[in-house]
Design a protein around this motif. Structure first.
Motif, mmCIF file in Angstrom:
data_model
loop_
_atom_site.group_PDB
_atom_site.id
_atom_site.type_symbol
_atom_site.label_atom_id
_atom_site.label_comp_id
_atom_site.label_asym_id
_atom_site.label_seq_id
_atom_site.Cartn_x
_atom_site.Cartn_y
_atom_site.Cartn_z
ATOM 1 N N GLU A 12 0.833 -1.198 0.000
ATOM 2 C CA GLU A 12 0.000 0.000 0.000
ATOM 3 C C GLU A 12 0.869 1.250 0.000
ATOM 4 N N ASP A 41 2.062 1.533 -3.617
ATOM 5 C CA ASP A 41 0.967 1.912 -4.515
ATOM 6 C C ASP A 41 0.588 3.374 -4.316
ATOM 7 N N CYS A 42 0.477 3.791 -3.050
ATOM 8 C CA CYS A 42 0.124 5.184 -2.782
ATOM 9 C C CYS A 42 1.199 6.134 -3.289
ATOM 10 N N LYS A 101 -9.834 10.370 -6.736
ATOM 11 C CA LYS A 101 -8.635 9.804 -6.122
ATOM 12 C C LYS A 101 -9.005 8.803 -5.020
ATOM 13 N N ASN A 113 -7.937 4.969 -4.701
ATOM 14 C CA ASN A 113 -7.121 4.572 -3.552
ATOM 15 C C ASN A 113 -7.816 3.561 -2.660
ATOM 16 N N HIS A 121 -9.685 4.591 -0.201
ATOM 17 C CA HIS A 121 -9.768 5.276 1.089
ATOM 18 C C HIS A 121 -10.938 6.248 1.118
ATOM 19 N N CYS A 170 -3.382 8.299 1.311
ATOM 20 C CA CYS A 170 -2.230 8.116 0.428
ATOM 21 C C CYS A 170 -1.237 9.264 0.580
ATOM 22 N N TRP A 227 0.853 8.267 3.581
ATOM 23 C CA TRP A 227 1.830 7.226 3.259
ATOM 24 C C TRP A 227 3.012 7.816 2.492
ATOM 25 N N SER A 264 -7.804 -0.824 -0.035
ATOM 26 C CA SER A 264 -6.500 -0.334 -0.476
ATOM 27 C C SER A 264 -6.507 -0.183 -1.988
ATOM 28 N N PRO A 265 -5.503 0.502 -2.567
ATOM 29 C CA PRO A 265 -5.436 0.577 -4.030
ATOM 30 C C PRO A 265 -5.392 -0.793 -4.689
#
Length: 832
Positions: free
Chosen positions: A418, A421-422, A450, A454, A456, A462, A465, A748-749
């Motif tokens: 994650e 990815d973020c 977004k 993501n 989220h 993100c 992160w 998560s993404p």
């Protein structure tokens, strides 16, 4: 050859010494135990007991660890000898021919036990003989106090701490203050010290007359980058813990009543020393007027170990004290727990999780050899501390008998997915900000898109992160990039730095790859090079980072949250990174050897291994710092990264591999952020004590997974507290809990891309890109051609297990090299 190890339980005995090794951990394999054969491809109980071919009445056993995993030059041994042989003088015990009979004594239950010291590094031959009678021989393999035991060669260079910090000198970094008076040797071993402290009667707090739980001897660490030495920290003006002088007992000393009902002055002995190159603290209630030995501990100790793991993650090459303070654990100390921490089990100081687990093993052995039998060991921590708690249970099941975590992650390797990815998505969004695609849209609309990609509630997760750990994978010198505002603007910040905490001139520099190729690399994979091995070319370590075939935003596309053009554009822009964590247009591709190691070693937290350990997971709200539940203030937490879905990832792994998650209690709340409200943590400590007390008393011939579930008390039942409910009444219906927006787990993404909630597929298997997999979405021919270019090797087939994904075979030893091999059966004594 066994593929896993279990806890060991000694047969019932009435004397204190008969219980010395009760609940010794997986790697601390003791003699005795029930005769059950655990379910699945695991070791038999006989092999774990270390009996081997010697079934007679005369044998030698190690009590604090397996005979082939001993460290620090000592071992607590039992000689099973005929009655009367010790007192009659006919028993003789030698180590490498040296007579050590005097170290042994007979316990009240007629067992012969002794602490043998002075073991040489390597193999030591222990022999016990009875004049004119039987004899036994056991080979004890000892590793130095500085390690390693089974994690393979230690990383170099590594710089020792000194009594007071020293400034940087050229390519030699500044040193940290050790908190010890002695100088380190070449292996960073420093002589141990013992100090006495007492708890005052003052209440802890910030008000008038209240005391501070800060360390009475604060951690003194240097900056390490510029070489600037800050002023020495000063103890709190009114500390709750003060030095104790037995000759002048203070008038303001509090009293402590343990959970066994023993009332004593609230005085603790602090032992500080080094183990496996980490600096440790051990604190426990102590009466300086009375002796203490492994065979006769003081009664104020409840024979339970409380192991605290540090937060964050990092891999600096400088020895330091742990970030965890024993002084904040006054309730545990009051109850009689021995509390322990080591900087090599502090996630911010060590991201080699095999070495971290090895350090726990070495610390437990030291505790048993020095303090006595351990009823159970409880591991606990938040964030990086939860990673170490869970990864102990996966890498070395049984080292910890139970786990209490907050702000939980399953492990570091899959959490980094994650993070990665973020990081890539934030950079991709930065590219798209200037394109016509999003340039004319209101920020709220862009943020919603977004968030949908993501997984989220909003982009803040993100962003957090990216800012907190987006550069943690950098192998060499870099300039930090940060998200500077809520709109996602990314800017460089600060001077060049590195993750080794070394001078920039002393580490690898991606800008000068050939010139600096031989200098230290500073990411987690290089720090654990002994585990992963080196990639082809022999410079960088193998690593597990991979996003080949990942269709970012797939579920957002199917739900209509983003358009086909946005889906295509994001996947074009996201790219990947190379071994240095430098962004590139091509996707990241993991090393096959690293993937196999990650699963075999339990570094990807294994549901089947986790199922053997009682877990209480206290899950708070940390999914956003913009939209927050009642009781929180927006923006107070700048790094909302402890997403709720991680607890459910743990549950999914356990359920999938063990059939149910009956060993995991999930307690959810939201209004107090990550901090359990009210008495929840102490309630959890009470409940876990009840759970483990029942568990360690269970001597039935039944697999540990079943015993864990049978021992689970009713007061550990899953529940949630609804934010905004003034009564904070426990709700046991998860449908009601999940209906609340601040208790419902997001994603998560990688899950939005179609991956499982378990989030344990490091590298997916690929299949051809197919229009039929996109829910009838009408792509233009141009868009489809662009997607084919992005996914020329295929897209993820989430219906299949990942590349290299397999059941854990942990624990493994890496003594023979990267990749690891299963431990053999525990050594057993043989008749002479």
């Amino acid at each position: 050859m066994p593929s896993s190890l279990h806890r060991l339980r000694l047969p019932h005995a009435t004397g204190r010494l008969a219980l010395i090794a009760l609940a010794c951990a997986t790697l601390a394999s003791c003699g005795g135990g029930d005769p059950a054969t655990p379910a699945g491809p695991v070791a038999t109980a006989q092999s774990l007991q270390g009996r081997g071919g010697n079934e007679g009445p005369f044998e030698i056993r190690t009590l604090s660890n397996r005979a082939d995993l001993v460290s620090d030059g000592d071992a607590l041994l039992e000689v099973q000898a005929p009655p009367g042989t010790l007192t009659s003088g006919v028993l003789k015990v030698t180590v490498n021919g040296r007579d050590v009979t005097g170290a042994f004594g007979r316990s009240s239950d007629d067992r012969v036990i002794g602490l043998v010291t002075g073991l040489a590094n390597g193999d030591n031959v222990v022999e016990a003989t009875v004049r004119g009678g039987p004899g036994a021989r056991l080979v004890v393999t000892n590793a130095p106090r500085s390690g390693p035991v089974l994690s393979g060669p230690q990383i170099t260079p590594f710089y020792c701490a000194t009594p007071t910090p020293r400034p940087a000198n050229g390519q030699v970094p500044a040193s940290n203050g050790s908190g010890l008076a002695g100088q380190p040797d070449a292996n960073c071993t420093i002589p141990s010290e013992f100090k006495l402290y007492y708890r005052t009667t003052a209440a802890a707090g910030n008000g008038p007359g209240q005391c501070s739980l800060g360390l009475p001897d604060p951690v003194w660490n240097s900056n390490g980058v510029t070489g600037v030495i800050p002023g020495a920290p000063t103890p709190p003006a009114n500390p709750c813990w003060k030095p104790y002088d037995p000759a002048r007992p203070p008038s303001d000393a509090a009293m402590a009543t343990t959970d066994a009902g023993v009332t004593v002055p609230f005085v603790v002995r602090l032992e500080r020393g080094t183990m496996n190159r980490g600096i440790y603290d051990i604190a426990v209630l102590f009466d300086p007027a009375k002796p203490w030995s492994a065979v006769a501990p003081q009664k104020a100790w409840n024979e339970k170990v409380y192991y605290s793991f540090g937060v964050s993650t990092g891999q600096p090459r400088r020895q330091a004290r742990s970030t965890i303070n024993w002084t904040g654990l006054e309730e545990q100390l009051r109850r009689g727990y021995l509390v322990v921490q080591n900087s090599m089990t502090d996630s911010s100081r060590n991201s080699n999780r095999v070495m971290m687990s090895e350090t726990v093993m070495m610390m437990k052995e030291h505790i048993i050899d020095t303090y006595g039998r351990v009823k159970y060991t409880l591991g606990t921590g938040c964030s990086g501390g939860s990673i170490n708690s869970n990864m102990n249970a996966s890498i070395a099941p049984g080292l910890l008998d139970g786990v209490i975590t907050t702000c939980t992650y399953p492990d570091s390797e899959t959490t980094s997915m994650e993070v990665g990815d973020c990081t890539l998505l934030v950079e991709a969004y930065q590219k798209l900000r200037a394109t016509p695609l999003w340039a004319g849209l209101p920020q709220s609309v862009v943020d919603a898109k977004k968030a949908a990609i993501n997984g989220h509630p909003d982009p803040s997760g993100c962003h957090a992160w990216f800012n907190a750990f987006g550069s943690n994978g950098k192998a060499g010198v870099y300039v930090q990039r940060v998200v500077a505002n809520a709109a996602g603007l990314v800017i460089p910040l600060g001077a060049p730095t590195n993750n080794c905490e070394l001078p920039n001139s002393a580490v690898y520099d991606p800008a000068r790859p050939l010139e600096t190729a031989g200098l230290p690399r500073c990411n987690a994979w290089s720090w654990a090079e002994s585990i992963w091995g080196k990639a082809p070319g022999g410079v960088a370590a193998n690593d597990t980072r991979d996003n080949e075939g990942v269709q970012y935003g797939l579920k957002a596309l199917l739900s209509g949250a983003i358009t086909p053009e946005e889906f295509v554009a994001v996947n074009e822009a996201v790219g990947g990174s190379d071994r240095d964590s430098t962004p590139r247009a091509a996707r990241s591709v993991a090393d096959g050897a690293a993937l196999q190691t990650a699963y075999r070693a339990g570094i990807v937290a294994s549901g089947r291994q986790l199922a053997k350990t009682p877990i209480i997971d206290m899950r708070g709200w940390d999914d956003s710092n913009i939209n927050v539940p009642p009781g929180q203030v927006a923006g107070v937490n700048p790094i909302p990264i402890h997403h709720q879905w991680y607890s459910f990832a743990v549950r999914e792994r356990i359920t999938r591999e063990a059939g149910d998650a009956g060993n995991q209690a999930l307690w959810r709340f939201a209004s107090t952020g990550l901090t359990p409200p009210g008495t929840m943590f102490l309630d959890g400590l009470d409940a876990m004590d009840q759970w483990l007390t029942t568990l360690v008393a269970d001597r039935r011939g039944k697999p540990i997974e079943g015993k864990v579930r049978d021992a689970r008390p009713a007061n550990t039942r899953d529940f949630c507290l609804i934010p905004g409910d003034a009564t904070q009444t426990k709700v046991f219906d998860f449908a009601v809990c999940d209906a609340d927006p601040f208790l419902r787990p997001a994603a998560s993404p990688r899950q939005v891309a179609g991956g499982p909630r378990a989030e344990d597929v490091l590298k997916c298997r690929l299949k051809p890109l197919d229009r039929d997999d996109h829910g009838g979405i009408a792509f233009t021919e141009g868009q489809w051609t662009r997607l084919q270019d992005v996914f020329s090797t295929g897209v993820c087939d989430w219906s299949k297990r990942g590349i290299g994904q397999q059941f854990a075979e942990s624990p493994l030893t890496f003594s023979a090299g990267p990749g690891g091999r299963a431990l053999p059966e525990a050594p057993a004594s043989r008749r002479k």
